[in-house]
Design a protein around this motif. Structure first.
Motif, PDB file in Angstrom:
ATOM      1  N   ARG A 132       9.579 -40.394 -43.617  1.00 10.67           N
ATOM      2  CA  ARG A 132       8.679 -39.818 -42.618  1.00 10.67           C
ATOM      3  C   ARG A 132       8.313 -38.363 -42.866  1.00 10.67           C
ATOM      4  O   ARG A 132       7.403 -37.847 -42.213  1.00 10.67           O
ATOM      5  CB  ARG A 132       9.301 -39.962 -41.227  1.00 10.67           C
ATOM      6  N   SER A 133       8.980 -37.681 -43.766  1.00 10.10           N
ATOM      7  CA  SER A 133       8.678 -36.267 -43.983  1.00 10.10           C
ATOM      8  C   SER A 133       8.048 -36.029 -45.343  1.00 10.10           C
ATOM      9  O   SER A 133       8.331 -36.736 -46.320  1.00 10.10           O
ATOM     10  CB  SER A 133       9.949 -35.414 -43.863  1.00 10.10           C
ATOM     11  N   ALA A 152       2.132 -37.732 -44.699  1.00  3.63           N
ATOM     12  CA  ALA A 152       3.011 -37.391 -43.573  1.00  3.63           C
ATOM     13  C   ALA A 152       2.211 -37.033 -42.333  1.00  3.63           C
ATOM     14  O   ALA A 152       2.578 -37.380 -41.210  1.00  3.63           O
ATOM     15  CB  ALA A 152       3.929 -36.232 -43.966  1.00  3.63           C
ATOM     16  N   ASN A 153       1.087 -36.355 -42.532  1.00  5.61           N
ATOM     17  CA  ASN A 153       0.260 -35.950 -41.401  1.00  5.61           C
ATOM     18  C   ASN A 153      -0.459 -37.135 -40.771  1.00  5.61           C
ATOM     19  O   ASN A 153      -0.459 -37.309 -39.548  1.00  5.61           O
ATOM     20  CB  ASN A 153      -0.741 -34.889 -41.855  1.00  5.61           C
ATOM     21  N   PHE A 154      -1.061 -37.990 -41.604  1.00  2.00           N
ATOM     22  CA  PHE A 154      -1.809 -39.126 -41.072  1.00  2.00           C
ATOM     23  C   PHE A 154      -0.894 -40.231 -40.549  1.00  2.00           C
ATOM     24  O   PHE A 154      -1.146 -40.803 -39.488  1.00  2.00           O
ATOM     25  CB  PHE A 154      -2.730 -39.708 -42.147  1.00  2.00           C
ATOM     26  N   VAL A 160       1.757 -30.729 -40.850  1.00  2.00           N
ATOM     27  CA  VAL A 160       1.589 -30.051 -42.136  1.00  2.00           C
ATOM     28  C   VAL A 160       0.107 -30.064 -42.497  1.00  2.00           C
ATOM     29  O   VAL A 160      -0.636 -30.959 -42.083  1.00  2.00           O
ATOM     30  CB  VAL A 160       2.415 -30.726 -43.246  1.00  2.00           C
ATOM     31  N   ILE A 161      -0.331 -29.075 -43.271  1.00  2.00           N
ATOM     32  CA  ILE A 161      -1.742 -28.930 -43.623  1.00  2.00           C
ATOM     33  C   ILE A 161      -1.883 -29.063 -45.132  1.00  2.00           C
ATOM     34  O   ILE A 161      -1.584 -28.131 -45.887  1.00  2.00           O
ATOM     35  CB  ILE A 161      -2.300 -27.574 -43.146  1.00  2.00           C
ATOM     36  N   ALA A 201      -5.833 -29.932 -38.593  1.00  2.00           N
ATOM     37  CA  ALA A 201      -6.373 -28.856 -39.429  1.00  2.00           C
ATOM     38  C   ALA A 201      -6.859 -29.327 -40.789  1.00  2.00           C
ATOM     39  O   ALA A 201      -7.911 -28.901 -41.269  1.00  2.00           O
ATOM     40  CB  ALA A 201      -5.323 -27.757 -39.592  1.00  2.00           C
ATOM     41  N   HIS A 202      -6.102 -30.199 -41.438  1.00  2.00           N
ATOM     42  CA  HIS A 202      -6.515 -30.640 -42.769  1.00  2.00           C
ATOM     43  C   HIS A 202      -7.880 -31.313 -42.719  1.00  2.00           C
ATOM     44  O   HIS A 202      -8.752 -31.016 -43.541  1.00  2.00           O
ATOM     45  CB  HIS A 202      -5.498 -31.598 -43.384  1.00  2.00           C
TER      46      HIS A 202
END
Length: 236
Positions: A132-133, A152-154, A160-161, A201-202
């Motif tokens: 997961r990270s 990880a973000n999606f 995280v960006i 943000a990404h």
């Protein structure tokens, strides 16, 4: 309107952007927050329509997107995952067949080799599931910082960006987090972007760089944040 494609992931059609907010005078921290706020207001649900239910497919798709166009990657990922669903199935499919399927995205043999290796690593180290990270994902073969942070973000909404070419350009131009390397920009964004904006943000910065703040002939006259941008090459 064509469907939005980001790192080989497809979304449904998006709403038209909101009108620019009033210009403001602000110090660096306030300016960064204002930039992110405007991008957020224009695109309040940046991940709408993206399929984030399968972390393994997402991870492999982002791996395939390196040095390849989004629409091509989306098509090839669909072909690949019509034949396989999980790491075990990928190992059974085998490197040679994977190479045949993904050849159009470029660097096929190298990417196929990494797909097989990361599938084996997922089974041996993580019980067949994607960790997961982003930090754990970077232990997987062929997975660098951008691929790990996008996934990880999606997939898991880790704040995280990820920094790709578009995010790197925008971050240095406005600037948000200037830096000579991808890691420097990523670390700067992690430190400077307010927490409430990190999840989206990404996508906001990616789309802004792809659609407005382009490498050549940027659309400064229609930019939502032109009054907040200090880039010397700004044309308005």
């Amino acid at each position: 309107m064509a469907r939005d494609t980001l790192h080989g992931l497809r979304s449904s059609p998006r709403r038209a952007p909101a009108k620019p907010a009033r210009p403001i005078d602000a110090d660096a921290a306030e300016r960064i927050a204002a930039v992110m706020g405007r991008l957020s207001d224009a695109d309040p649900d940046p991940k709408a329509g993206f399929d984030d239910t399968d972390p393994f497919r997402l991870l492999v798709t982002v791996l395939l997107s390196a040095q390849s166009t989004g629409p091509t990657v989306a098509r090839i990922a669909e072909a690949l995952f019509s034949a396989v669903r999980d790491p075990a199935g990928m190992l059974e499919l085998g490197e040679a067949r994977i190479t045949e399927i993904i050849r159009p995205v470029g660097l096929g043999p190298s990417k196929a080799r990494n797909i097989v290796k990361l599938s084996a690593a997922l089974i041996s180290e993580f019980g067949g599931t994607v960790p997961r990270s982003a930090i754990e994902m970077r232990r997987l073969p062929g997975i660098g910082r951008k691929s790990a942070e996008v996934t990880a973000n999606f997939a898991f909404r880790e704040p995280v960006i990820a920094v790709d070419t578009h995010v790197f350009r925008v971050s240095n131009r406005i600037p948000l987090a200037p830096g000579a390397t991808v890691d420097a920009v990523a670390d700067g964004l992690a430190h400077r972007v307010p927490e409430r904006f990190k999840d989206g943000a990404h996508v906001w910065l990616f789309r802004h760089g792809r659609d407005t703040c382009t490498a050549r002939k940027p659309g400064c006259a229609r930019c939502l944040v032109s009054d907040l941008c200090t880039w010397s090459g700004k044309a308005i």
